[in-house]
Design a protein around this motif. Sequence first.
Motif, PDB file in Angstrom:
ATOM      1  N   GLY A 103       0.938  -1.299  -0.186  1.00  0.00           N
ATOM      2  CA  GLY A 103       0.139  -0.150   0.023  1.00  0.00           C
ATOM      3  C   GLY A 103       0.918   1.275  -0.100  1.00  0.00           C
ATOM      4  N   ALA A 104       0.550   2.324   0.498  1.00  0.00           N
ATOM      5  CA  ALA A 104       1.084   3.737   0.708  1.00  0.00           C
ATOM      6  C   ALA A 104       2.418   3.488   1.515  1.00  0.00           C
ATOM      7  CB  ALA A 104      -0.052   4.694   1.081  1.00  0.00           C
ATOM      8  N   GLY A 133      11.340  -5.995  -7.293  1.00  0.00           N
ATOM      9  CA  GLY A 133      10.339  -6.813  -7.007  1.00  0.00           C
ATOM     10  C   GLY A 133       8.805  -6.325  -6.487  1.00  0.00           C
ATOM     11  N   ALA A 134       8.668  -4.943  -6.360  1.00  0.00           N
ATOM     12  CA  ALA A 134       7.870  -4.736  -5.391  1.00  0.00           C
ATOM     13  C   ALA A 134       6.727  -3.605  -6.492  1.00  0.00           C
ATOM     14  CB  ALA A 134       8.316  -3.653  -4.301  1.00  0.00           C
ATOM     15  N   SER A 135       5.539  -3.400  -5.863  1.00  0.00           N
ATOM     16  CA  SER A 135       4.530  -2.313  -6.496  1.00  0.00           C
ATOM     17  C   SER A 135       4.016  -1.753  -5.344  1.00  0.00           C
ATOM     18  CB  SER A 135       3.378  -3.343  -6.909  1.00  0.00           C
ATOM     19  OG  SER A 135       2.634  -3.924  -5.993  1.00  0.00           O
ATOM     20  N   VAL A 136       3.874  -0.566  -5.136  1.00  0.00           N
ATOM     21  CA  VAL A 136       3.379   0.454  -4.169  1.00  0.00           C
ATOM     22  C   VAL A 136       2.363   1.389  -4.682  1.00  0.00           C
ATOM     23  CG1 VAL A 136       4.125   2.499  -2.757  1.00  0.00           C
ATOM     24  CG2 VAL A 136       5.948   0.424  -3.331  1.00  0.00           C
ATOM     25  N   ARG A 137       1.314   1.440  -3.895  1.00  0.00           N
ATOM     26  CA  ARG A 137       0.154   2.200  -4.061  1.00  0.00           C
ATOM     27  C   ARG A 137       0.226   3.589  -3.352  1.00  0.00           C
ATOM     28  NH1 ARG A 137      -1.213  -2.787  -3.986  1.00  0.00           N
ATOM     29  NH2 ARG A 137      -2.446  -2.651  -1.765  1.00  0.00           N
ATOM     30  N   GLY A 138       1.061   4.545  -3.929  1.00  0.00           N
ATOM     31  CA  GLY A 138       1.134   5.839  -3.340  1.00  0.00           C
ATOM     32  C   GLY A 138       2.322   5.862  -2.644  1.00  0.00           C
ATOM     33  N   LEU A 139       3.527   6.728  -3.207  1.00  0.00           N
ATOM     34  CA  LEU A 139       4.664   6.807  -2.645  1.00  0.00           C
ATOM     35  C   LEU A 139       4.690   8.298  -2.303  1.00  0.00           C
ATOM     36  CD1 LEU A 139       7.457   5.917  -1.980  1.00  0.00           C
ATOM     37  CD2 LEU A 139       8.188   6.185  -4.333  1.00  0.00           C
TER      38      LEU A 139
END
Length: 295
Positions: free
Chosen positions: A30-31, A48-54
């Motif tokens: 998440g964020a 290797g990651a995904s971020v929803r709101g940096l």
Amino acid sequence: MSIAATCATIVTALASAQGGETITLRGDCGAIAVTRTYPKLVTVNAEGASVRGLTITGGNLAWNGGTLSAPKGAHARAGDGYGVLIRNASDVTITGVVVTDAKKGMVVDGARGVTIADSRFVRYGEDGVIASDTRGLTIVRNRFADQIGKPTECDVGGKISYGLSRKDCIATKGAWQDGYHNDAVQMRNGVVDALIAHNQVEGETQGITQMDKTGDAPLEKIRIESNTLRTDGYHPITLGTCVSCSIRLNVVRRAPGSTKKAVIRAQGDTMVCGNTVPDMPSTGGPRCKDGASGN
């Protein structure tokens, strides 16, 4: 020092870093907020990651790789629609990321020393990068494509028509809702010392633009160089009130099937030279200092 982090531990890893660490992040997160300014560079390897709101409000940070998207997607309002927010931060580098599913891919505001490089901006709603009140901005070797702007909507008794002006909608006694267009890179309100170079912009979008609001400070020392744009928008490259600025050695063409002219717009003494712009006999402006000339 190398540190392995997950979505559950990344906040602690960032908070406890002393400077000089390399943090490897994995997971669908998440964020994430980076609030500290480190005494030495901290690197986050997030391939290797995904971020929803940096969100970055600290500094001395390098973020490498991964997918960055908005908490609530490409049509969300305000911060819920930001993939990345860099605000009042300093010495931040973001490289090799994929920015997608965000209304605004990256928002850079009140920052110093920001570099965005070697990244892809795809399926974003309104702006790839929007910058304001920022000094020392470098945007190089990125690709902007597959935009998903939102057309206007006119609701007449439950029947929705798209693309109508407010006037035409009201004339049919409809309820009108505004949409938005895309810009790959938009600057406003006092961006100083920016290099925007070697980027590729394509699709139903505007390109590299200055879009000021009333009362905004002028731009200064903006260099737009060696970009390739093939767009369906009214502003492939546009600078308005800009001091000691240049637009040089770019290739500007229409997207296939576009009826909008591929042009460069610049006011004042902005240097405009060495560009390839088939829809314009000459883009004017002083000759390039290195001797390059032409459209």
